[in-house]
Write a protein that holds these residues in place. Sequence first.
Motif, PDB file in Angstrom:
ATOM      1  N   ILE A  86       0.838  -1.207   0.000  1.00 46.51           N
ATOM      2  CA  ILE A  86       0.000   0.000   0.000  1.00 46.51           C
ATOM      3  C   ILE A  86       0.875   1.259   0.000  1.00 46.51           C
ATOM      4  CG2 ILE A  86      -1.741   1.298   1.299  1.00 46.51           C
ATOM      5  CD1 ILE A  86      -2.691  -1.478   2.415  1.00 46.51           C
ATOM      6  N   LEU A  90       1.152   4.398  -2.778  1.00 45.76           N
ATOM      7  CA  LEU A  90       0.993   5.829  -2.457  1.00 45.76           C
ATOM      8  C   LEU A  90       2.151   6.675  -2.967  1.00 45.76           C
ATOM      9  CD1 LEU A  90      -0.485   5.661   1.168  1.00 45.76           C
ATOM     10  CD2 LEU A  90      -1.666   6.341  -0.937  1.00 45.76           C
TER      11      LEU A  90
ATOM     12  N   LYS B  64      -7.779   0.310   1.943  1.00 48.77           N
ATOM     13  CA  LYS B  64      -7.077   1.353   2.710  1.00 48.77           C
ATOM     14  C   LYS B  64      -7.399   2.734   2.150  1.00 48.77           C
ATOM     15  CE  LYS B  64      -4.685   1.563   5.754  1.00 48.77           C
ATOM     16  NZ  LYS B  64      -4.981   2.061   7.141  1.00 48.77           N
ATOM     17  N   LEU B  65      -7.443   2.877   0.823  1.00 52.53           N
ATOM     18  CA  LEU B  65      -7.806   4.172   0.229  1.00 52.53           C
ATOM     19  C   LEU B  65      -9.228   4.563   0.647  1.00 52.53           C
ATOM     20  CD1 LEU B  65      -6.215   3.884  -3.331  1.00 52.53           C
ATOM     21  CD2 LEU B  65      -5.635   5.584  -1.602  1.00 52.53           C
ATOM     22  N   MET B  68      -9.014   5.754   4.268  1.00 51.95           N
ATOM     23  CA  MET B  68      -8.379   7.070   4.412  1.00 51.95           C
ATOM     24  C   MET B  68      -9.249   8.164   3.804  1.00 51.95           C
ATOM     25  SD  MET B  68      -4.254   6.562   3.813  1.00 51.95           S
ATOM     26  CE  MET B  68      -4.383   6.356   2.056  1.00 51.95           C
ATOM     27  N   VAL B  69      -9.932   7.844   2.699  1.00 49.14           N
ATOM     28  CA  VAL B  69     -10.732   8.826   1.966  1.00 49.14           C
ATOM     29  C   VAL B  69     -12.126   8.229   1.732  1.00 49.14           C
ATOM     30  CG1 VAL B  69     -10.743  10.408  -0.008  1.00 49.14           C
ATOM     31  CG2 VAL B  69      -8.568   9.418   0.769  1.00 49.14           C
ATOM     32  N   PRO B  70     -12.971   8.223   2.773  1.00 45.73           N
ATOM     33  CA  PRO B  70     -14.293   7.591   2.636  1.00 45.73           C
ATOM     34  C   PRO B  70     -15.185   8.349   1.658  1.00 45.73           C
ATOM     35  CG  PRO B  70     -14.046   8.607   4.811  1.00 45.73           C
ATOM     36  CD  PRO B  70     -12.726   8.751   4.125  1.00 45.73           C
ATOM     37  N   TYR B  75     -17.599  16.534   2.024  1.00 40.46           N
ATOM     38  CA  TYR B  75     -16.783  17.245   1.035  1.00 40.46           C
ATOM     39  C   TYR B  75     -17.547  18.433   0.451  1.00 40.46           C
ATOM     40  CZ  TYR B  75     -14.195  12.852   1.303  1.00 40.46           C
ATOM     41  OH  TYR B  75     -13.498  11.766   1.757  1.00 40.46           O
ATOM     42  N   ALA B  82     -16.285  13.246  -4.702  1.00 42.38           N
ATOM     43  CA  ALA B  82     -15.149  14.021  -4.196  1.00 42.38           C
ATOM     44  C   ALA B  82     -14.020  13.083  -3.765  1.00 42.38           C
ATOM     45  CB  ALA B  82     -15.592  14.905  -3.034  1.00 42.38           C
ATOM     46  N   HIS B  85     -11.870  11.917  -6.701  1.00 41.74           N
ATOM     47  CA  HIS B  85     -10.867  12.891  -7.141  1.00 41.74           C
ATOM     48  C   HIS B  85      -9.644  12.867  -6.212  1.00 41.74           C
ATOM     49  CE1 HIS B  85     -13.264  14.823 -10.288  1.00 41.74           C
ATOM     50  NE2 HIS B  85     -14.285  14.908  -9.466  1.00 41.74           N
ATOM     51  N   ILE B  86      -9.902  12.773  -4.904  1.00 42.67           N
ATOM     52  CA  ILE B  86      -8.794  12.788  -3.934  1.00 42.67           C
ATOM     53  C   ILE B  86      -7.932  11.532  -4.094  1.00 42.67           C
ATOM     54  CG2 ILE B  86      -8.194  12.808  -1.476  1.00 42.67           C
ATOM     55  CD1 ILE B  86     -10.911  14.321  -1.029  1.00 42.67           C
ATOM     56  N   THR B  88      -7.511   9.810  -6.744  1.00 41.01           N
ATOM     57  CA  THR B  88      -6.750   9.978  -7.987  1.00 41.01           C
ATOM     58  C   THR B  88      -5.524  10.854  -7.764  1.00 41.01           C
ATOM     59  OG1 THR B  88      -8.760   9.711  -9.287  1.00 41.01           O
ATOM     60  CG2 THR B  88      -6.911  10.802 -10.386  1.00 41.01           C
ATOM     61  N   LEU B  90      -3.865  11.110  -5.060  1.00 44.01           N
ATOM     62  CA  LEU B  90      -2.882  10.363  -4.262  1.00 44.01           C
ATOM     63  C   LEU B  90      -2.105   9.343  -5.086  1.00 44.01           C
ATOM     64  CD1 LEU B  90      -4.841   9.790  -0.924  1.00 44.01           C
ATOM     65  CD2 LEU B  90      -2.893  11.303  -1.298  1.00 44.01           C
TER      66      LEU B  90
ATOM     67  N   ASN C  50      -5.883  16.960 -12.154  1.00 44.88           N
ATOM     68  CA  ASN C  50      -7.222  16.637 -11.659  1.00 44.88           C
ATOM     69  C   ASN C  50      -8.245  17.606 -12.240  1.00 44.88           C
ATOM     70  OD1 ASN C  50      -9.390  15.657  -9.733  1.00 44.88           O
ATOM     71  ND2 ASN C  50      -7.622  14.586  -8.876  1.00 44.88           N
ATOM     72  N   VAL C  57     -13.176  20.834  -5.957  1.00 40.01           N
ATOM     73  CA  VAL C  57     -12.372  19.603  -6.033  1.00 40.01           C
ATOM     74  C   VAL C  57     -10.999  19.857  -5.427  1.00 40.01           C
ATOM     75  CG1 VAL C  57     -11.244  17.984  -7.603  1.00 40.01           C
ATOM     76  CG2 VAL C  57     -13.639  18.608  -7.971  1.00 40.01           C
ATOM     77  N   ASP C  60     -11.237  20.242  -1.678  1.00 39.31           N
ATOM     78  CA  ASP C  60     -11.363  18.940  -1.006  1.00 39.31           C
ATOM     79  C   ASP C  60     -10.027  18.213  -0.937  1.00 39.31           C
ATOM     80  OD1 ASP C  60     -14.129  19.078  -0.475  1.00 39.31           O
ATOM     81  OD2 ASP C  60     -14.662  18.257  -2.429  1.00 39.31           O
ATOM     82  N   ILE C  61      -9.250  18.273  -2.020  1.00 37.51           N
ATOM     83  CA  ILE C  61      -7.937  17.603  -2.028  1.00 37.51           C
ATOM     84  C   ILE C  61      -7.042  18.209  -0.942  1.00 37.51           C
ATOM     85  CG2 ILE C  61      -5.800  17.297  -3.374  1.00 37.51           C
ATOM     86  CD1 ILE C  61      -7.599  17.085  -5.905  1.00 37.51           C
ATOM     87  N   LYS C  64      -8.353  17.345   2.653  1.00 32.25           N
ATOM     88  CA  LYS C  64      -8.074  15.964   3.045  1.00 32.25           C
ATOM     89  C   LYS C  64      -6.592  15.777   3.362  1.00 32.25           C
ATOM     90  CE  LYS C  64     -10.092  12.680   3.539  1.00 32.25           C
ATOM     91  NZ  LYS C  64     -10.440  11.967   4.813  1.00 32.25           N
ATOM     92  N   MET C  68      -5.133  14.440   6.850  1.00 33.92           N
ATOM     93  CA  MET C  68      -4.271  13.262   6.969  1.00 33.92           C
ATOM     94  C   MET C  68      -2.896  13.634   7.524  1.00 33.92           C
ATOM     95  SD  MET C  68      -5.055  10.819   3.646  1.00 33.92           S
ATOM     96  CE  MET C  68      -4.151  11.850   2.491  1.00 33.92           C
ATOM     97  N   LEU C  90       3.653  12.509  -0.951  1.00 30.60           N
ATOM     98  CA  LEU C  90       2.430  11.785  -1.330  1.00 30.60           C
ATOM     99  C   LEU C  90       1.957  12.115  -2.746  1.00 30.60           C
ATOM    100  CD1 LEU C  90       0.385  11.900   1.998  1.00 30.60           C
ATOM    101  CD2 LEU C  90       1.479   9.908   0.961  1.00 30.60           C
ATOM    102  N   VAL C  91       2.015  13.383  -3.147  1.00 29.19           N
ATOM    103  CA  VAL C  91       1.493  13.719  -4.486  1.00 29.19           C
ATOM    104  C   VAL C  91       2.565  13.648  -5.569  1.00 29.19           C
ATOM    105  CG1 VAL C  91      -0.324  15.185  -3.494  1.00 29.19           C
ATOM    106  CG2 VAL C  91       1.750  16.244  -4.402  1.00 29.19           C
TER     107      VAL C  91
END
Lengths: 129, 129, 129
Positions: A86, A90, B64-65, B68-70, B75, B82, B85-86, B88, B90, C50, C57, C60-61, C64, C68, C90-91
């Motif tokens: 995982i 990431l 896990k994604l 972390m991002v339910p 949003y 939403a 998009h987040i 994506t 990551l 994105n 959008v 929200d990114i 989040k 985190m 991460l990104v």
Amino acid sequence: MPRSFHVKTSARTDMVDITAQIQAAISESGKSDGVCTVFIPHTTAGIVINEGADPDVCNDILAKLNEMVPPDAGYQHTEGNADSHIKTALVGTTASLIVENGRLVLGTWQKIFFCEFDGPRSRQVYIKI
Amino acid sequence: MPRSFHVKTSARTDMVDITAQIQAAISESGKSDGVCTVFIPHTTAGIVINEGADPDVCNDILAKLNEMVPPDAGYQHTEGNADSHIKTALVGTTASLIVENGRLVLGTWQKIFFCEFDGPRSRQVYIKI
Amino acid sequence: MPRSFHVKTSARTDMVDITAQIQAAISESGKSDGVCTVFIPHTTAGIVINEGADPDVCNDILAKLNEMVPPDAGYQHTEGNADSHIKTALVGTTASLIVENGRLVLGTWQKIFFCEFDGPRSRQVYIKI
């Protein structure tokens, strides 16, 4: 096969500065201008470009990844390294770097790190210039 | 337009092995040596290179994604995707792969996965060799 | 040096659409067909592709990522931007984009965003076509 070199990691999670080895591979190639593709051929190790001056930056990155994706958390994959897969998803396993006049173009503070998530092990890095 | 192919996903979040289609596109191009850029032209789908032998690895990555991002977590973007998009942002939407002798250079356990985060849908993958 | 341009960010965390500047650099290069490598030469700023239509959008990114990886959470790196380094890891700091007929190949909703994680600042983007 592409150009490659080995990396020895020294803990379960570890970040090893591989900037010098990548620069050496570029110098050996004799190419002065283009893009250097770095590829990690593993499923539990990745690549990150980040600060190399203060080792605490890497410690913080690894600690946060361990907090977000702890080693034992009821994963379906039962080899004990589900978290390692995982973490690799990431951070990613490939990077494209710019080369000019035979030198990697990096920001002042940037170093390229091999990210071990299931070590310690001997690992490989592939490079195409 | 670049070379492309379609991917059909079968759940809201899904990982589909696209290694064979990418290899086929490389073979069709007739090029034997270089870099293959894979680009996902969507804002709620990405790309991950990871283990293909045990499907539980992909299950763990998606679980896990989702943790972390339910999907629903207050949003601002109100289209109900939403989180897609987040996720994506990551994992990313582009990868650079090394090609030698007409073949993708991958590690023993590596496969290339299209990552659906707002499916099921018919999607596209672009490739440049 | 590679082609480059400046980006001005306006908050500690910020996403700035740089699609037009990248397209302009491609047009100036006169090249019509290939891959455009975008590289962020900073250790507290990254790149994300994105949705550009709804600014929520990006909100929200960033929200989040802040949830985190909060700014103050007992990090070892004591310059007050440990979270910025982690968000960058991460990104990611590099992307490979396909160019055809002198134009970036992007999906309908895709824009390319410079991601500031330790602003506001004046930043740079490097490009190689």
